[in-house]
Design a protein around this motif. Structure first.
Motif, PDB file in Angstrom:
ATOM      1  N   VAL A  44      64.666  -4.713  28.807  1.00  0.00           N
ATOM      2  CA  VAL A  44      64.757  -5.037  30.234  1.00  0.00           C
ATOM      3  C   VAL A  44      63.671  -4.318  31.035  1.00  0.00           C
ATOM      4  N   SER A  45      63.361  -3.074  30.668  1.00  0.00           N
ATOM      5  CA  SER A  45      62.351  -2.297  31.396  1.00  0.00           C
ATOM      6  C   SER A  45      60.937  -2.600  30.918  1.00  0.00           C
ATOM      7  N   ASN A  46      60.790  -3.560  30.010  1.00  0.00           N
ATOM      8  CA  ASN A  46      59.498  -3.930  29.432  1.00  0.00           C
ATOM      9  C   ASN A  46      58.789  -2.710  28.837  1.00  0.00           C
ATOM     10  N   GLY A  47      59.580  -1.829  28.211  1.00  0.00           N
ATOM     11  CA  GLY A  47      59.024  -0.680  27.509  1.00  0.00           C
ATOM     12  C   GLY A  47      58.830   0.565  28.354  1.00  0.00           C
ATOM     13  N   ARG A  48      59.182   0.518  29.633  1.00  0.00           N
ATOM     14  CA  ARG A  48      59.025   1.710  30.479  1.00  0.00           C
ATOM     15  C   ARG A  48      60.015   2.792  30.096  1.00  0.00           C
ATOM     16  N   PHE A  61      53.847  -6.837  36.836  1.00  0.00           N
ATOM     17  CA  PHE A  61      53.074  -5.610  36.981  1.00  0.00           C
ATOM     18  C   PHE A  61      52.298  -5.299  35.702  1.00  0.00           C
ATOM     19  N   ASP A  62      52.954  -5.447  34.563  1.00  0.00           N
ATOM     20  CA  ASP A  62      52.329  -5.122  33.276  1.00  0.00           C
ATOM     21  C   ASP A  62      51.456  -6.251  32.742  1.00  0.00           C
ATOM     22  N   ARG A  63      51.554  -7.422  33.322  1.00  0.00           N
ATOM     23  CA  ARG A  63      50.794  -8.635  32.953  1.00  0.00           C
ATOM     24  C   ARG A  63      51.413  -9.452  31.826  1.00  0.00           C
ATOM     25  N   LEU A  64      52.017  -8.793  30.841  1.00  0.00           N
ATOM     26  CA  LEU A  64      52.598  -9.526  29.714  1.00  0.00           C
ATOM     27  C   LEU A  64      53.960  -8.938  29.343  1.00  0.00           C
TER      28      LEU A  64
END
Length: 122
Positions: free
Chosen positions: A61-65, A105-108
Motif C-alpha cells: 500500500v505504501s509503495n515500498g515506503r 509521486f514515485d512514477r511507477l
C-alpha cells in the motif's frame, strides 16, 4: 518457559501478512529482527512498550515506503512468555494495491495488485 531453550525453535523467522501488528512482549526479551547487515539482532526490551511490525500489505500500500521486517522469537529458559498482539487486516476479498498518490509521486508502482486472500493462501 522452556527447560532446554537451546534446543527449542521459538517462532521461526517470518514476516506478517497484514497491514501492521501491535505486539506487547510482556517485558521478556526474545524478539529478534534481521537487519541490513544480514544478521539477527535482539530487539532491546523497553518495559511497557508496544512493538509495531509493518506487514506485507503495508509495504504494498505504501509503495515500498514502509518496509516489512523479517523477525523471529527465541525461546526463553528462565521465564514464561505471554505475548499479546493485535493484527490489522483488510476484509478477506479486498483488493490491495499501492496508493495512487504514492505511485504518482514515485512514477511507477513497485508492487502488483493482489487480492488479499489469494496473497495469504500462497
Amino acid at each position: 518457559m522452556c527447560p532446554d531453550a537451546d534446543r527449542a525453535l521459538g517462532l521461526a523467522p517470518h514476516t506478517d501478512s497484514y497491514l501492521f501488528m501491535l505486539l506487547y512482549q510482556g517485558n521478556i526479551n526474545g524478539l529478534q529482527f534481521y537487519d541490513d547487515a544480514m544478521e539477527w539482532v535482539d530487539l532491546e526490551l523497553v518495559e511497557g512498550a508496544l512493538i509495531v511490525n509493518i506487514g506485507d500489505l503495508m509495504q504494498i500500500v505504501s509503495n515500498g515506503r514502509f518496509k516489512l521486517v523479517l523477525h523471529s522469537v527465541v525461546a526463553n529458559n528462565t521465564r514464561h512468555r505471554i505475548s499479546k498482539w493485535f493484527f490489522y487486516l483488510p476484509p478477506w476479498d479486498d483488493v490491495v494495491l499501492p496508493l495512487k498518490k504514492l505511485v504518482e509521486f514515485d512514477r511507477l508502482p513497485m508492487y502488483r495488485t493482489v487480492i488479499w486472500k489469494e496473497d495469504v493462501e500462497f
